[in-house]
Design a protein around this motif. Structure first.
Motif, PDB file in Angstrom:
ATOM      1  N   VAL A 209       0.833  -1.208   0.000  1.00 34.18           N
ATOM      2  CA  VAL A 209       0.000   0.000   0.000  1.00 34.18           C
ATOM      3  C   VAL A 209       0.872   1.264   0.000  1.00 34.18           C
ATOM      4  O   VAL A 209       0.392   2.371   0.220  1.00 34.18           O
TER       5      VAL A 209
ATOM      6  N   GLN B  45      -6.906  -2.053  -5.567  1.00 38.62           N
ATOM      7  CA  GLN B  45      -7.088  -3.095  -6.588  1.00 38.62           C
ATOM      8  C   GLN B  45      -7.543  -2.451  -7.903  1.00 38.62           C
ATOM      9  O   GLN B  45      -7.034  -2.779  -8.983  1.00 38.62           O
TER      10      GLN B  45
ATOM     11  N   ILE C 197      -6.152  -0.983   1.404  1.00 38.84           N
ATOM     12  CA  ILE C 197      -6.445  -1.530   0.063  1.00 38.84           C
ATOM     13  C   ILE C 197      -7.871  -1.151  -0.335  1.00 38.84           C
ATOM     14  O   ILE C 197      -8.126  -0.708  -1.454  1.00 38.84           O
TER      15      ILE C 197
END
Ligand code: PMP
Length: 482
Positions: free
Chosen positions: A96, A368, A362
């Motif tokens: 991250v 993503q 995330i």
């Protein structure tokens, strides 16, 4: 901008640093910064190299011909001791982003209160297992928390072997699954590599499902199934010895193998053959999990399969030593033989706080989705470079897991190993960190922190384009290697 975009290292080109230093007066007599806060108060590069040589085991290499001393990291950037910024395009551990404040805070807050083992009850452990569980399909429901990818894979082996009562493993050629004795034995990258002892009798290799270099190529719709058929040959070799397989371990995308995307149906067909022979299927997600592939959270989901055991590591703790194994209730219960599984650090409250913060980031920063968008842009840009530079034979990847295979000749696909090494070194000189992989180390490996942006992708492509046009790359073996 001296031909540089986005990475302007100060008042002049980095190559002219020494000239400027020699004619610029030292401002510190006026500023009065204490010595220990300045670089001269710290170890110089030569001194660190000397100390490493005298006090560390020599079987450890250092990245780059001109080693880097990195003193700080933030997001997708690393900073050396002179303050120079490097774009990190290859570290998939700070998933991250380097030193993400949210992750740092979670660790700091928990370590100030309590850090102990999992024989005491604690919220963090069960909350974390719950959160990971939400991300996984049935019947993957039972967790074990450990400290490294190697520990996770070692435990996966023990689970598979205890459940099946068998020992033989089927592994993909070129694979690396960790540094423990048990894992060197199932890692062709190690046992067949320099200093390796060779393949043990209880390990069977299958060829890499590489549709660029292997026997079944892109364009063949059955390539995946054809590669998977080799799994049955491995099963037969085990049967010939009057044994049965304990299982099959495979990364969901091949990392050390050369950033390879598995062809459609490969895992589905391979898993079917392994299960028919009584073995279990392990997906090693240590490199590729946690949304990196963009379309899915796990690499195995891109193959439409559900493994019996999944191992997680690297990105799971953003650099904190955390890893995990998830399996089915049935396999976990079979492992409860009376011998306890206890892991001193695994699943401790600090590690779980870190793991929870990583999952939060995330989700909240939509990393993503970012991997999908930026990875797509990166691949499209690299495809364009392929049209222009004959050295690029193949561009492949999913999300922010990308490989660029370099070849001397597009017909013979002869590997351009020296060219790849030259490019990695030159990119470093230009402030962009990437590296090489694959059995012949001719694949440029790109797997940056997931906060990599569209402009980072554009910068990487622009600099790579420039380097690919340099004279030393025109010959068969690049000279002028920096
Ligand atoms: N599996 C894979 C696919 C890996 O790439 C690695 C590390 N490079 C490991 C397992 C081992 O992880 P660790 O170094 O955390 O023990």
């Amino acid at each position: 901008m001296l031909g540089m975009e986005g990475d302007f290292p100060g008042v002049a080109g980095y190559s002219r640093k020494n000239i400027w230093l020699s004619i610029s007066p030292d401002p510190n007599p006026i500023l009065g910064i204490p010595d220990h806060e300045l670089e001269q108060g710290r170890c110089g590069l030569e001194e660190i190299l000397k100390l490493r040589k005298s006090s560390l085991g020599p079987s450890l290499s250092i990245s780059y011909q001109r080693p880097l001393k990195i003193v700080r990291g933030f997001r997708q950037y690393l900073y050396d001791e002179t303050g120079r910024t490097f774009l990190d395009s290859v570290n998939n551990v700070p998933h991250v982003g380097h030193c993400h404040p949210r992750v740092v805070k979670a660790a700091q807050e928990q370590i100030a209160v309590l850090n102990t083992n999992t024989r005491y009850l604690h919220d963090n452990l069960v909350r974390y297992a719950e959160r990971l569980r939400e991300r996984l399909p049935e019947p993957l429901r039972v967790f074990f928390f450990v400290n490294s990818g190697s520990e996770a894979n070692d435990l996966a082996l023990r689970l598979a072997r205890t459940y099946t009562g068998a020992k033989d493993m089927i592994v993909v050629d070129g694979a690396y699954h960790g540094h423990l004795t048990s894992l060197i034995e199932i890692s062709p990258y190690k046992f067949d590599g320099p200093g390796g002892p060779g393949r043990p009798p209880f390990t069977q290799k299958v060829i890499m499902p590489d549709v660029y270099q292997g026997p079944y190529r892109a364009g063949d719709p059955d390539a995946g199934a054809k590669y998977a058929a080799h799994v049955s040959e491995a099963v037969e070799r085990i049967h010939k010895e009057d044994r049965k397989p304990a299982g099959f371990i495979c990364e969901s995308l091949l990392s050390c193998g050369g950033q390879i995307v598995l062809p459609d149906n490969y895992l589905r067909e391979a898993f079917r053959r392994v299960r028919e022979a009584g073995g279990v299927c392990i997906a090693d997600e240590v490199q590729v999990g946690f949304g990196r592939v963009g379309t899915h959270f796990w690499g195995f989901e891109t193959q439409g399969v559900i493994p019996d055991i999944v191992t997680m590591g690297k990105p799971i703790g953003n650099g904190h030593p955390l890893a995990a194994v998830v399996t089915t209730r049935e396999i976990a219960d079979a492992f409860a033989t009376g011998m306890e599984y206890f892991n001193t650090y695994g699943g401790n409250p600090v590690s779980c706080a870190v793991g929870l913060a990583v999952l939060d980031v995330i989700e909240e920063e939509k990393l993503q989705e970012n991997a999908l968008a930026v990875g797509g842009r990166l691949k499209a840009g690299l495809e364009k470079l392929k049209e222009k530079h004959a050295l690029i034979g193949d561009v492949r990847g999913l999300g922010l897991f990308v490989g660029v295979e370099l070849v001397l000749d597009r017909k013979t696909r002869a590997r351009a190993t020296l060219h790849a090494a030259y490019i990695a070194e030159r990119m470093r000189e230009e402030g962009i960190l990437l590296s090489t992989d694959g059995p012949f180390r001719n694949v440029l490996k790109i797997k940056p922190p997931m906060v990599f942006s569209a402009s980072d992708a554009d910068l990487l492509i622009a600099v790579l384009d420039r380097i690919l046009s340099e004279d030393p790359l025109r010959g068969r073996s690049p000279k002028g290697h920096p």
